[in-house]
Design a protein around this motif. Structure first.
Motif, PDB file in Angstrom:
ATOM      1  N   ILE A 147       0.856  -1.187   0.000  1.00  0.00           N
ATOM      2  CA  ILE A 147       0.000   0.000   0.000  1.00  0.00           C
ATOM      3  C   ILE A 147       0.894   1.239   0.000  1.00  0.00           C
ATOM      4  O   ILE A 147       0.609   2.252   0.619  1.00  0.00           O
ATOM      5  CB  ILE A 147      -0.961  -0.003   1.215  1.00  0.00           C
ATOM      6  CG1 ILE A 147      -1.529  -1.409   1.412  1.00  0.00           C
ATOM      7  CG2 ILE A 147      -2.108   0.953   0.985  1.00  0.00           C
ATOM      8  CD1 ILE A 147      -2.468  -1.536   2.571  1.00  0.00           C
ATOM      9  N   SER A 193       4.176  -5.761  -8.095  1.00  0.00           N
ATOM     10  CA  SER A 193       4.442  -7.001  -7.355  1.00  0.00           C
ATOM     11  C   SER A 193       4.643  -8.209  -8.264  1.00  0.00           C
ATOM     12  O   SER A 193       5.106  -9.248  -7.819  1.00  0.00           O
ATOM     13  CB  SER A 193       3.347  -7.257  -6.326  1.00  0.00           C
ATOM     14  OG  SER A 193       2.095  -7.011  -6.892  1.00  0.00           O
ATOM     15  N   ARG A 226      -1.915  11.514   9.282  1.00  0.00           N
ATOM     16  CA  ARG A 226      -2.380  11.624   7.905  1.00  0.00           C
ATOM     17  C   ARG A 226      -3.303  12.813   7.670  1.00  0.00           C
ATOM     18  O   ARG A 226      -3.313  13.404   6.604  1.00  0.00           O
ATOM     19  CB  ARG A 226      -3.063  10.333   7.477  1.00  0.00           C
ATOM     20  CG  ARG A 226      -2.074   9.223   7.327  1.00  0.00           C
ATOM     21  CD  ARG A 226      -2.705   7.979   6.800  1.00  0.00           C
ATOM     22  NE  ARG A 226      -1.708   6.913   6.769  1.00  0.00           N
ATOM     23  CZ  ARG A 226      -0.800   6.788   5.824  1.00  0.00           C
ATOM     24  NH1 ARG A 226      -0.772   7.626   4.825  1.00  0.00           N
ATOM     25  NH2 ARG A 226       0.088   5.825   5.868  1.00  0.00           N
ATOM     26  N   CYS A 283       1.831  15.412  -4.420  1.00  0.00           N
ATOM     27  CA  CYS A 283       1.376  14.039  -4.233  1.00  0.00           C
ATOM     28  C   CYS A 283       0.852  13.965  -2.806  1.00  0.00           C
ATOM     29  O   CYS A 283       0.878  14.946  -2.081  1.00  0.00           O
ATOM     30  CB  CYS A 283       2.557  13.102  -4.444  1.00  0.00           C
ATOM     31  SG  CYS A 283       2.212  11.793  -5.579  1.00  0.00           S
ATOM     32  N   TYR A 284       0.416  12.781  -2.383  1.00  0.00           N
ATOM     33  CA  TYR A 284      -0.186  12.644  -1.062  1.00  0.00           C
ATOM     34  C   TYR A 284       0.724  13.183   0.043  1.00  0.00           C
ATOM     35  O   TYR A 284       0.355  14.089   0.778  1.00  0.00           O
ATOM     36  CB  TYR A 284      -0.483  11.161  -0.829  1.00  0.00           C
ATOM     37  CG  TYR A 284      -1.232  10.867   0.424  1.00  0.00           C
ATOM     38  CD1 TYR A 284      -2.317  11.644   0.822  1.00  0.00           C
ATOM     39  CD2 TYR A 284      -0.866   9.787   1.221  1.00  0.00           C
ATOM     40  CE1 TYR A 284      -3.016  11.342   1.968  1.00  0.00           C
ATOM     41  CE2 TYR A 284      -1.570   9.481   2.358  1.00  0.00           C
ATOM     42  CZ  TYR A 284      -2.635  10.257   2.730  1.00  0.00           C
ATOM     43  OH  TYR A 284      -3.319   9.962   3.864  1.00  0.00           O
ATOM     44  N   SER A 285       1.931  12.650   0.126  1.00  0.00           N
ATOM     45  CA  SER A 285       2.831  13.110   1.174  1.00  0.00           C
ATOM     46  C   SER A 285       4.182  13.495   0.585  1.00  0.00           C
ATOM     47  O   SER A 285       5.203  13.381   1.217  1.00  0.00           O
ATOM     48  CB  SER A 285       3.023  12.013   2.213  1.00  0.00           C
ATOM     49  OG  SER A 285       3.597  10.894   1.592  1.00  0.00           O
ATOM     50  N   TYR A 333      -6.434  12.253  -6.295  1.00  0.00           N
ATOM     51  CA  TYR A 333      -6.092  11.339  -5.204  1.00  0.00           C
ATOM     52  C   TYR A 333      -6.836  11.845  -3.988  1.00  0.00           C
ATOM     53  O   TYR A 333      -6.534  12.921  -3.486  1.00  0.00           O
ATOM     54  CB  TYR A 333      -4.602  11.366  -4.922  1.00  0.00           C
ATOM     55  CG  TYR A 333      -3.767  10.629  -5.943  1.00  0.00           C
ATOM     56  CD1 TYR A 333      -3.444   9.287  -5.768  1.00  0.00           C
ATOM     57  CD2 TYR A 333      -3.314  11.280  -7.083  1.00  0.00           C
ATOM     58  CE1 TYR A 333      -2.674   8.618  -6.700  1.00  0.00           C
ATOM     59  CE2 TYR A 333      -2.542  10.605  -8.023  1.00  0.00           C
ATOM     60  CZ  TYR A 333      -2.225   9.278  -7.820  1.00  0.00           C
ATOM     61  OH  TYR A 333      -1.462   8.609  -8.736  1.00  0.00           O
ATOM     62  N   VAL A 351      -9.099  -0.235   3.140  1.00  0.00           N
ATOM     63  CA  VAL A 351      -7.719  -0.136   2.675  1.00  0.00           C
ATOM     64  C   VAL A 351      -7.256  -1.481   2.113  1.00  0.00           C
ATOM     65  O   VAL A 351      -7.329  -2.504   2.775  1.00  0.00           O
ATOM     66  CB  VAL A 351      -6.784   0.315   3.819  1.00  0.00           C
ATOM     67  CG1 VAL A 351      -5.327   0.243   3.385  1.00  0.00           C
ATOM     68  CG2 VAL A 351      -7.143   1.728   4.251  1.00  0.00           C
ATOM     69  N   ILE A 352      -6.843  -1.474   0.863  1.00  0.00           N
ATOM     70  CA  ILE A 352      -6.407  -2.712   0.198  1.00  0.00           C
ATOM     71  C   ILE A 352      -5.332  -2.381  -0.839  1.00  0.00           C
ATOM     72  O   ILE A 352      -5.325  -1.284  -1.410  1.00  0.00           O
ATOM     73  CB  ILE A 352      -7.602  -3.439  -0.460  1.00  0.00           C
ATOM     74  CG1 ILE A 352      -7.174  -4.807  -1.012  1.00  0.00           C
ATOM     75  CG2 ILE A 352      -8.250  -2.587  -1.550  1.00  0.00           C
ATOM     76  CD1 ILE A 352      -8.329  -5.714  -1.365  1.00  0.00           C
ATOM     77  N   ALA A 353      -4.422  -3.345  -1.061  1.00  0.00           N
ATOM     78  CA  ALA A 353      -3.324  -3.096  -2.007  1.00  0.00           C
ATOM     79  C   ALA A 353      -3.850  -2.960  -3.434  1.00  0.00           C
ATOM     80  O   ALA A 353      -4.929  -3.442  -3.758  1.00  0.00           O
ATOM     81  CB  ALA A 353      -2.324  -4.241  -1.942  1.00  0.00           C
ATOM     82  N   ARG A 354      -3.066  -2.300  -4.265  1.00  0.00           N
ATOM     83  CA  ARG A 354      -3.383  -2.233  -5.689  1.00  0.00           C
ATOM     84  C   ARG A 354      -3.396  -3.621  -6.302  1.00  0.00           C
ATOM     85  O   ARG A 354      -2.839  -4.556  -5.736  1.00  0.00           O
ATOM     86  CB  ARG A 354      -2.292  -1.445  -6.425  1.00  0.00           C
ATOM     87  CG  ARG A 354      -2.293   0.001  -6.172  1.00  0.00           C
ATOM     88  CD  ARG A 354      -1.099   0.627  -6.882  1.00  0.00           C
ATOM     89  NE  ARG A 354      -1.095   2.048  -6.657  1.00  0.00           N
ATOM     90  CZ  ARG A 354      -0.700   2.615  -5.538  1.00  0.00           C
ATOM     91  NH1 ARG A 354      -0.235   1.859  -4.551  1.00  0.00           N
ATOM     92  NH2 ARG A 354      -0.759   3.917  -5.388  1.00  0.00           N
ATOM     93  N   LYS A 355      -3.937  -3.733  -7.489  1.00  0.00           N
ATOM     94  CA  LYS A 355      -3.870  -4.996  -8.216  1.00  0.00           C
ATOM     95  C   LYS A 355      -2.413  -5.350  -8.497  1.00  0.00           C
ATOM     96  O   LYS A 355      -1.591  -4.457  -8.703  1.00  0.00           O
ATOM     97  CB  LYS A 355      -4.612  -4.876  -9.550  1.00  0.00           C
ATOM     98  CG  LYS A 355      -6.102  -4.711  -9.386  1.00  0.00           C
ATOM     99  CD  LYS A 355      -6.762  -4.529 -10.737  1.00  0.00           C
ATOM    100  CE  LYS A 355      -8.255  -4.372 -10.546  1.00  0.00           C
ATOM    101  NZ  LYS A 355      -8.954  -4.055 -11.802  1.00  0.00           N
ATOM    102  N   THR A 356      -2.105  -6.669  -8.515  1.00  0.00           N
ATOM    103  CA  THR A 356      -0.714  -7.069  -8.759  1.00  0.00           C
ATOM    104  C   THR A 356      -0.278  -6.677 -10.166  1.00  0.00           C
ATOM    105  O   THR A 356       0.837  -6.232 -10.387  1.00  0.00           O
ATOM    106  CB  THR A 356      -0.525  -8.587  -8.574  1.00  0.00           C
ATOM    107  OG1 THR A 356      -1.644  -9.237  -9.160  1.00  0.00           O
ATOM    108  CG2 THR A 356      -0.422  -8.940  -7.121  1.00  0.00           C
ATOM    109  N   GLY A 378      -5.040   1.361  -1.647  1.00  0.00           N
ATOM    110  CA  GLY A 378      -4.293   1.925  -0.530  1.00  0.00           C
ATOM    111  C   GLY A 378      -5.197   2.800   0.326  1.00  0.00           C
ATOM    112  O   GLY A 378      -6.335   2.438   0.600  1.00  0.00           O
ATOM    113  N   GLY A 381      -4.486   0.279 -12.091  1.00  0.00           N
ATOM    114  CA  GLY A 381      -4.236  -0.752 -11.097  1.00  0.00           C
ATOM    115  C   GLY A 381      -5.148  -0.677  -9.884  1.00  0.00           C
ATOM    116  O   GLY A 381      -4.964  -1.415  -8.921  1.00  0.00           O
TER     117      GLY A 381
END
Lengths: 342, 213
Positions: free
Chosen positions: A233, A248, B20, B48-50, B138, B147-152, B167, B180
């Protein structure tokens, strides 16, 4: 104003490109522009244009154009065996195309992208400060799309064609486009997210260019995938053309001119500006090697490349806008004739 | 605050992931300040975000000089204001053909589709930056549950108007493109129009709520 030429066949992907669109990346607008900017600038010098004038960029299979008025052109980049009314014409030289003649580019023999510059430059509206086509969002160039059969394109007025003919880029300055391509890389901002052994995999193997390869970026596959310990993430960070991301899947993605300004996959490295042109000349199946370098060497190679452009521009004693691939400052060269170029 | 070299013609300033909710204030005020102050040789400044990306012409500015210059500028930036945004409501059609990833996402998150939609609509999101594509916002932070990871591997086609999550963020694809993120719905709002004086529908600092249609 009458059009300079009509498109008979558009080729595989032919777009209008200049040196790119700057100042809008904070709105997510990519820079676009010719990927092989060296070839684009050379083509413009040969036709007496500013180095960043709008040209045609054509990939894999070139277009067929019918000239409606006498126009001086120059073709650089990938060799597509250009013919004018059936007769082969040289590349990296200025050529006069007379009204009624047909210019035909075929399938690429080496490289991927050719650039066709026209004296005066192609006349299309400027969108957000550039004439470059951005296909994904559909703006710039000819209505934000590739050329189509039947399109009529105009060129800007050019004062005179005298002095434009017989302009040649000496053989030694013409790049060769051969697989394997080798590009130099600066450490990426997320390099810490790769174990030493995984990081080295970027440099000690040869990658193959996959079918997912366009103006946005190029997916390449290695024999062994690159593992990362980055948080899946991971936040998005700024990117530039040349940025090498590792998703990944472990197979790198090299970003190109139409890529976004920010990206979320870990960045293992970044191809130096003066090697980006090579990425624009690769086709699926070509081999790619990465070589680690540093900022000092990157700036030096870029300086040498700009010097080459300057030298050839100078030889033709033309008013030469120094772009270093962008629109920042202007150098007007001495009009005295250069007697010797080395 | 850390400086990283991005290739040979850009710098990235990254900020520590502290609170955050604080980001828009610190990063946003620095972004505004740099946009006003940095001109010579600078081509783009991206939020960007941070992190902030500063893109320059390396024949005019050497990277090490850029860092020193920006550091000293930021020391003088105290008291500079962050972004003032507007409140915007965006209509969304969730699920079905408009949200092709919703059901699979529900399985992965161990929730029902309805719960995901409810969670997604229940919050106000801040626009942290525009990127990825022209006008792509964004927005975040997302509720913890989502909250979950992007697609592989990124999908090769995502339709224009797609509302997606990944994310800590939710975003809207302004154009058909590869992507993604997990697509849960679609909005008819045009996110980017090059012929408008302000081409992007949203800007950093805006506060967005989604309303289900």
């Amino acid at each position: 104003m009458t059009a300079a030429f009509r498109v008979i066949k558009p080729g595989f992907q032919t777009t209008v490109q200049d040196l790119g669109r700057f100042g809008y990346r904070h709105l997510g607008v990519p820079i676009s522009g010719g990927i092989d900017s060296f070839a684009l600038m050379m083509a413009n010098i040969l036709t007496g244009n500013e180095t960043g004038a709008p040209c045609l960029e054509t990939a894999l299979q070139g277009p067929e154009l019918y000239f409606l008025k006498d126009t001086v052109i120059a073709i650089t980049g990938a060799d597509m065996e250009p013919r004018l009314s059936g007769k082969p014409i040289p590349m990296w030289e200025s050529v006069l195309c007379k009204a009624g003649e047909t210019l035909k580019l075929g399938y690429r023999r080496s490289g991927c992208r050719s650039y066709i510059a026209f004296a005066g430059g192609i006349k299309v509206p400027e969108i957000l400060g550039s004439c470059s086509t951005f296909l994904t969002a559909g703006f710039g160039g000819v209505n934000g799309r590739c050329l189509q059969a039947g399109d009529l394109l105009e060129t800007c007025r050019y004062a005179g064609q005298r002095g434009l003919l017989l302009r040649v880029v000496p053989e030694k300055y013409r790049p060769e486009y051969h697989s394997p391509f080798c590009v130099r890389v600066i450490k990426g901002i997320n390099a810490d997210n790769f174990e030493e052994s995984e990081y080295k995999k970027l440099y000690n193997q040869t990658f193959t260019v996959t079918n997912r390869c366009n103006r946005m970026g190029c997916f390449v596959n290695g024999l062994t995938s690159i593992g990362t310990n980055a948080d899946p993430i991971l936040e998005s960070y700024p990117v530039i053309p040349g940025t090498i991301q590792v998703p990944s899947s472990g197979n790198p993605i090299v970003l190109l001119n139409d890529a976004q300004a920010t990206g979320g996959y870990p960045q293992i490295g970044c191809v130096i500006s003066s090697d980006i042109w090579k990425l624009g000349q690769m086709i699926p199946g070509d081999k790619l090697k990465f070589e680690e370098t540093n900022i000092k060497e990157a700036l030096e190679t870029e300086r040498v490349q700009n010097e080459t452009l300057r030298k050839i521009g100078q030889e033709y004693k033309q008013r030469y806008i120094y772009h270093t691939r962008k629109n920042t400052y202007e150098v007007i060269f001495d009009r005295t004739i250069m007697k010797e170029n080395n | 605050m850390k400086f990283h070299l991005l290739g040979d013609c850009a710098l990235v300033i990254s900020y520590e992931p502290c609170d955050r909710e604080e980001y828009p204030d610190i990063v946003g005020s620095h972004f505004n300040y740099l946009r006003k102050k940095l001109t010579y040789g600078v081509r783009d400044i991206v939020l960007c975000y941070s992190s902030i990306g500063i893109y320059f012409d390396n024949s005019l500015i050497y990277p090490h000089e850029a860092e020193a210059c920006i550091r000293s500028l930021l020391r003088q930036s105290s008291g500079c204001v962050g972004m003032a945004g507007e409140e915007v409501t965006i209509p969304v059609f969730y699920g079905g053909e408009f949200g092709p990833d919703l059901e699979k996402l529900a399985q992965n998150l161990n929730m029902t589709s309805e719960e995901i939609i409810h969670e997604h609509c229940s919050k106000k999101y801040t626009v942290f930056g525009i990127g990825f594509l022209p006008g792509f916002p964004y927005m975040g932070p997302l509720p913890e549950k989502l909250v979950i990871a992007r697609k592989t591997v990124p999908a090769s086609f995502v339709a224009a108007g797609s509302v997606a999550i990944a994310g800590q963020h939710t975003g809207i694809y302004p154009f058909d493109s590869p992507g993604g993120w997990h697509v849960i719905g679609r909005t008819p709002v045009k996110m980017f129009d090059v012929y408008k004086p302000t081409p992007s529908y949203l800007k950093p600092g805006d506060i967005v709520t989604f309303s289900r249609r």
